[in-house]
Design a protein around this motif. Sequence first.
Motif, PDB file in Angstrom:
ATOM      1  N   GLU A 157      -2.448  11.546   8.946  1.00  0.00           N
ATOM      2  CA  GLU A 157      -2.010  10.249   8.415  1.00  0.00           C
ATOM      3  C   GLU A 157      -0.497  10.248   8.197  1.00  0.00           C
ATOM      4  O   GLU A 157       0.195   9.285   8.529  1.00  0.00           O
ATOM      5  CB  GLU A 157      -2.738   9.956   7.102  1.00  0.00           C
ATOM      6  CG  GLU A 157      -2.385   8.643   6.475  1.00  0.00           C
ATOM      7  CD  GLU A 157      -3.142   7.450   7.043  1.00  0.00           C
ATOM      8  OE1 GLU A 157      -3.189   6.423   6.359  1.00  0.00           O
ATOM      9  OE2 GLU A 157      -3.665   7.533   8.169  1.00  0.00           O
TER      10      GLU A 157
ATOM     11  N   ALA B 172       2.377   8.029  10.239  1.00  0.00           N
ATOM     12  CA  ALA B 172       3.326   7.191   9.502  1.00  0.00           C
ATOM     13  C   ALA B 172       4.761   7.538   9.865  1.00  0.00           C
ATOM     14  O   ALA B 172       5.595   6.646  10.072  1.00  0.00           O
ATOM     15  CB  ALA B 172       3.102   7.355   8.003  1.00  0.00           C
TER      16      ALA B 172
ATOM     17  N   GLY C 152       0.795  -1.220   0.000  1.00  0.00           N
ATOM     18  CA  GLY C 152       0.000   0.000   0.000  1.00  0.00           C
ATOM     19  C   GLY C 152       0.826   1.268   0.000  1.00  0.00           C
ATOM     20  O   GLY C 152       0.256   2.360  -0.014  1.00  0.00           O
TER      21      GLY C 152
ATOM     22  N   CYS D   7      -0.877   2.298  -5.817  1.00  0.00           N
ATOM     23  CA  CYS D   7       0.046   2.960  -4.891  1.00  0.00           C
ATOM     24  C   CYS D   7       0.789   4.099  -5.580  1.00  0.00           C
ATOM     25  O   CYS D   7       1.142   3.994  -6.761  1.00  0.00           O
ATOM     26  CB  CYS D   7       1.066   1.955  -4.354  1.00  0.00           C
ATOM     27  SG  CYS D   7       0.341   0.503  -3.561  1.00  0.00           S
TER      28      CYS D   7
ATOM     29  N   ILE E 159      -1.268   6.399   1.768  1.00  0.00           N
ATOM     30  CA  ILE E 159      -1.233   4.952   1.988  1.00  0.00           C
ATOM     31  C   ILE E 159      -2.540   4.341   1.506  1.00  0.00           C
ATOM     32  O   ILE E 159      -3.626   4.829   1.844  1.00  0.00           O
ATOM     33  CB  ILE E 159      -1.024   4.628   3.480  1.00  0.00           C
ATOM     34  CG1 ILE E 159       0.303   5.210   3.982  1.00  0.00           C
ATOM     35  CG2 ILE E 159      -1.078   3.122   3.720  1.00  0.00           C
ATOM     36  CD1 ILE E 159       0.505   5.094   5.480  1.00  0.00           C
ATOM     37  N   ASN E 160      -2.456   3.277   0.743  1.00  0.00           N
ATOM     38  CA  ASN E 160      -3.636   2.555   0.285  1.00  0.00           C
ATOM     39  C   ASN E 160      -3.926   1.448   1.300  1.00  0.00           C
ATOM     40  O   ASN E 160      -3.361   0.359   1.235  1.00  0.00           O
ATOM     41  CB  ASN E 160      -3.401   1.964  -1.106  1.00  0.00           C
ATOM     42  CG  ASN E 160      -4.649   1.329  -1.693  1.00  0.00           C
ATOM     43  OD1 ASN E 160      -5.520   0.848  -0.971  1.00  0.00           O
ATOM     44  ND2 ASN E 160      -4.731   1.306  -3.010  1.00  0.00           N
ATOM     45  N   HIS E 161      -4.798   1.740   2.263  1.00  0.00           N
ATOM     46  CA  HIS E 161      -5.075   0.786   3.334  1.00  0.00           C
ATOM     47  C   HIS E 161      -5.850  -0.430   2.830  1.00  0.00           C
ATOM     48  O   HIS E 161      -5.680  -1.540   3.358  1.00  0.00           O
ATOM     49  CB  HIS E 161      -5.836   1.483   4.465  1.00  0.00           C
ATOM     50  CG  HIS E 161      -5.012   2.484   5.209  1.00  0.00           C
ATOM     51  ND1 HIS E 161      -4.043   2.112   6.122  1.00  0.00           N
ATOM     52  CD2 HIS E 161      -4.998   3.848   5.161  1.00  0.00           C
ATOM     53  CE1 HIS E 161      -3.477   3.202   6.623  1.00  0.00           C
ATOM     54  NE2 HIS E 161      -4.032   4.269   6.045  1.00  0.00           N
ATOM     55  N   GLU E 162      -6.689  -0.239   1.830  1.00  0.00           N
ATOM     56  CA  GLU E 162      -7.412  -1.384   1.268  1.00  0.00           C
ATOM     57  C   GLU E 162      -6.432  -2.403   0.692  1.00  0.00           C
ATOM     58  O   GLU E 162      -6.556  -3.622   0.908  1.00  0.00           O
ATOM     59  CB  GLU E 162      -8.371  -0.904   0.179  1.00  0.00           C
ATOM     60  CG  GLU E 162      -9.142  -2.037  -0.494  1.00  0.00           C
ATOM     61  CD  GLU E 162      -9.944  -1.573  -1.697  1.00  0.00           C
ATOM     62  OE1 GLU E 162     -10.552  -2.447  -2.367  1.00  0.00           O
ATOM     63  OE2 GLU E 162      -9.952  -0.361  -1.987  1.00  0.00           O
TER      64      GLU E 162
ATOM     65  N   SER F  79      -3.930   6.904  16.049  1.00  0.00           N
ATOM     66  CA  SER F  79      -4.433   5.611  15.582  1.00  0.00           C
ATOM     67  C   SER F  79      -5.886   5.376  15.961  1.00  0.00           C
ATOM     68  O   SER F  79      -6.540   4.487  15.400  1.00  0.00           O
ATOM     69  CB  SER F  79      -3.581   4.477  16.160  1.00  0.00           C
ATOM     70  OG  SER F  79      -2.224   4.620  15.801  1.00  0.00           O
TER      71      SER F  79
ATOM     72  N   ASN G 219      -3.265  -2.721   1.529  1.00  0.00           N
ATOM     73  CA  ASN G 219      -2.497  -3.278   2.645  1.00  0.00           C
ATOM     74  C   ASN G 219      -3.237  -4.434   3.313  1.00  0.00           C
ATOM     75  O   ASN G 219      -2.679  -5.518   3.532  1.00  0.00           O
ATOM     76  CB  ASN G 219      -2.205  -2.165   3.655  1.00  0.00           C
ATOM     77  CG  ASN G 219      -1.440  -2.651   4.864  1.00  0.00           C
ATOM     78  OD1 ASN G 219      -2.020  -3.181   5.804  1.00  0.00           O
ATOM     79  ND2 ASN G 219      -0.136  -2.456   4.849  1.00  0.00           N
ATOM     80  N   GLN G 220      -4.494  -4.207   3.632  1.00  0.00           N
ATOM     81  CA  GLN G 220      -5.260  -5.228   4.346  1.00  0.00           C
ATOM     82  C   GLN G 220      -5.499  -6.465   3.492  1.00  0.00           C
ATOM     83  O   GLN G 220      -5.377  -7.605   3.964  1.00  0.00           O
ATOM     84  CB  GLN G 220      -6.581  -4.624   4.817  1.00  0.00           C
ATOM     85  CG  GLN G 220      -6.408  -3.550   5.878  1.00  0.00           C
ATOM     86  CD  GLN G 220      -7.644  -2.704   6.076  1.00  0.00           C
ATOM     87  OE1 GLN G 220      -8.726  -3.006   5.550  1.00  0.00           O
ATOM     88  NE2 GLN G 220      -7.511  -1.625   6.842  1.00  0.00           N
TER      89      GLN G 220
END
Length: 301
Positions: free
Chosen positions: A182, A186, A54, A80, A214-217, A173, A219-220
Amino acid sequence: MRADLRPDRSAQTSGPTRAAILSVMDVRGDDGCRLWVEQAGTGPPLVLCHGGPGLWDYLGPLARLLDGHARTIRWDQRGCGRSQRRGPYRLGRFVADLDAVRDQVAGPRTAVLGHSWGAHLALRYAIEHPERVSHLIYVSGTGIDPDHGWHPHYKRNLRLRLGPQLDRWEALSAHARTPAEERERAVLQWSVDFAEQGTALHHAERMATPWLGINHECNQALNAEVRQELSNSDMAGRCRALDLPVLIICGTEDIRPRWAVDSLHHALANSRRVSLAGAGHLPWVEKPDDFRRAVTDFLKQ
């Protein structure tokens, strides 16, 4: 492939002269996804895979270390940084994107270096396409052991090393964040990836500049798939069948436990392991000469 040649001011340095003018281009994945790619330097091709997942490519300083030793090829993974914000965020798709970069920029066979999550991506690529990889460099990865998870140890060490910054990191967080918050979160989190705490925030600030989000989708989704893969497939057996030279590099002060990589090292038939004393998760930043020596000696094999 569309090439757009232009100088990159952020890559200029007071160190050795750049071995070649930077070229920046777009590469298309086999599904048409646009991938940002930069190449520089001279020598045999070396494709670099950044971590995350991400994030975007932050390996410019590493590439500059290898000027004159390799033609480095950096890229932002799909969804990304400067690449197209487009899924699917699946491991097989990222392996296919890496193959597109290899095919359109590196050539028929290349060395591949991956850092952190990118180390797993590079390993998976080598397993899928060993005939297209000359050397594999696995930097600060977390191994293939499904039974002894590294993440609880990382989370504990993260909180310990944050020290007086822990309260602020936890506050950030705990709620939805603005882009500025954000980035702040980081930077605090990335600062623990350096051994020397006096310069850690400075190094983390440089990683976050420019800030590309950051691309959290992504990452997860990828972290979940990797966990499932390690639990349900015989990665050790696939690594035992891998017949190419592998260099494993880590810093002794990485807060991710180094024993997590033992199973990978033991499974590989032709691997060398180098631990750089006094370095954290990004060993080329804190021990550049030792890192360069290890990589260039390995690439000469």
